[in-house]
Scaffold this motif. Structure first.
Motif, PDB file in Angstrom:
ATOM      1  N   MET A  58       0.833  -1.205   0.000  1.00 33.89           N
ATOM      2  CA  MET A  58       0.000   0.000   0.000  1.00 33.89           C
ATOM      3  C   MET A  58       0.865   1.251   0.000  1.00 33.89           C
ATOM      4  SD  MET A  58      -2.875  -1.258  -0.322  1.00 33.89           S
ATOM      5  CE  MET A  58      -3.507   0.408  -0.524  1.00 33.89           C
ATOM      6  N   SER A  62       0.720   3.770  -3.167  1.00 35.98           N
ATOM      7  CA  SER A  62       0.358   5.160  -2.869  1.00 35.98           C
ATOM      8  C   SER A  62       1.460   6.113  -3.325  1.00 35.98           C
ATOM      9  CB  SER A  62       0.097   5.325  -1.373  1.00 35.98           C
ATOM     10  OG  SER A  62      -0.185   6.670  -1.050  1.00 35.98           O
ATOM     11  N   THR A  66       0.839   8.780  -6.463  1.00 31.72           N
ATOM     12  CA  THR A  66       0.886  10.216  -6.201  1.00 31.72           C
ATOM     13  C   THR A  66       2.087  10.867  -6.876  1.00 31.72           C
ATOM     14  OG1 THR A  66       2.016   9.749  -4.100  1.00 31.72           O
ATOM     15  CG2 THR A  66      -0.360  10.080  -4.026  1.00 31.72           C
ATOM     16  N   MET A 187      -6.038   9.989  -3.283  1.00 28.95           N
ATOM     17  CA  MET A 187      -5.131   8.849  -3.159  1.00 28.95           C
ATOM     18  C   MET A 187      -4.239   8.991  -1.938  1.00 28.95           C
ATOM     19  SD  MET A 187      -3.936   7.722  -6.986  1.00 28.95           S
ATOM     20  CE  MET A 187      -3.111   9.277  -7.289  1.00 28.95           C
ATOM     21  N   ALA A 188      -3.818  10.210  -1.634  1.00 30.79           N
ATOM     22  CA  ALA A 188      -2.967  10.420  -0.457  1.00 30.79           C
ATOM     23  C   ALA A 188      -3.725  10.079   0.824  1.00 30.79           C
ATOM     24  CB  ALA A 188      -2.481  11.869  -0.416  1.00 30.79           C
ATOM     25  N   GLY A 191      -4.515   6.266   0.835  1.00 31.02           N
ATOM     26  CA  GLY A 191      -3.257   5.557   1.043  1.00 31.02           C
ATOM     27  C   GLY A 191      -2.809   5.605   2.493  1.00 31.02           C
TER      28      GLY A 191
END
Length: 319
Positions: A58, A62, A66, A187-188, A191
């Motif tokens: 993960m 991530s 990003t 996504m940040a 994540g």
């Protein structure tokens, strides 16, 4: 004052015991005990490694996602400027005033005036046929190609430029930019949440693995303490076991994702259809991403292992 000195002496004694127990002649014993423990509880050790690996995957996904979105935003900043269309009634002097006004906007880096003839040629190159042959006269007007510093401030920049006298309309990739910024932020957040969740699971499973080892060696630990072994001499094999579980849980996904990521990028950039759809979008290479990821993932894996082993021994060594 006596209490302060006593507590200070105790802290010094603990640190000295930790340092003295980690001697080269003891490392062979620690490693042999760690190896036996990992093999004896191989199923629990394997589940701990896999859980740590899931957490590390993960982190890798991530970070790579990003990083590539950030690269795409930088690519848009450098290649996709705004087109500011001017009123047809403006004189040459008024157009120069508009240019100076646009340049005064803080986020504007550069402005270039495009006349109707150049705009028509650009359209011909874009669509691949002679546009001028399909119309009696050139319908295009004067426009400004405007480069900006920060793409994330594009909406505010458009609002400022649209208030300038003589500006008719503005074409910009604002929707696309906003979409990628939202994707990047989303996504940040997702994540970080998944990393925290898998990190907690990893610590719990490693804790249970070390607890199982401590329980299996409980009688041995009692004997060791009776013959004068320090707590740190007893702790180190379990700490090393946790570190090995965490490091292995980090190295395995690093190796897998290295080759997987390289293959995905090669297939995307090597395929004509995907290359045309991506429009020359640059991707981060493995040489750019993994030198940063490797120390982060290995250190985080080792830290998870240490936390798991430390929490498991807190009460089990009070024998």
């Amino acid at each position: 004052m006596k209490t302060t000195k006593t507590s200070t002496n105790k802290n010094k004694s603990k640190s000295n015991n930790a340092a003295s127990s980690l001697k080269l002649r003891n490392l062979r014993y620690y490693l042999s005990q760690t190896t036996k423990s990992l093999w004896r509880n191989k199923l629990m050790s394997l589940s701990s490694i896999m859980t740590v690996a899931a957490c590390m995957i993960m982190i890798i996904i991530s970070f790579t996602a990003t990083s590539n979105v950030r690269l795409f935003l930088d690519h848009l900043e450098n290649t996709a400027g705004m087109t500011v269309h001017l009123d047809d009634e403006l004189t040459d002097a008024q157009r120069q005033v508009v240019i100076q006004s646009v340049l005064m906007v803080s986020n504007v880096a550069n402005v270039r005036l495009v006349d109707p003839e150049e705009a028509l040629l650009n359209m011909q190159e874009q669509f691949g046929f002679v546009v001028g042959a399909l119309m009696d006269e050139n319908p295009l007007g004067y426009s400004l190609i405007t480069d900006i510093y920060d793409l994330r401030l594009q909406d505010e920049t458009i609002e400022q430029i649209s208030t300038i006298f003589g500006v008719y309309s503005i074409d910009a990739s604002a929707d696309l930019t906003d979409a990628f910024i939202r994707i990047n932020n989303g996504m940040a957040i997702v994540g970080l949440a998944l990393i925290a969740l898998f990190g907690i699971f990893s610590i719990i499973i490693i804790t249970n693995t070390i607890k199982l080892t401590v329980n299996n060696r409980r009688n041995e630990i009692i004997i060791m303490k009776y013959v004068g072994a320090t707590d740190w001499f007893i702790r180190w094999p379990f700490i090393i076991e946790g570190i090995l579980i965490g490091v292995l849980g980090g190295i395995i996904p690093l190796v897998i994702t290295w080759f997987t990521y390289d293959g995905i990028i090669s297939s995307l950039t090597g395929n004509e259809l995907s290359g045309a759809l991506l429009g020359g979008f640059p991707f981060r290479t493995t040489a750019e991403i993994f030198p940063i990821l490797i120390p982060i993932v290995v250190l985080m894996g080792a830290s998870i292992g240490v936390l798991g082993s430390a929490s498991s021994m807190r009460k089990h060594l009070n024998v």
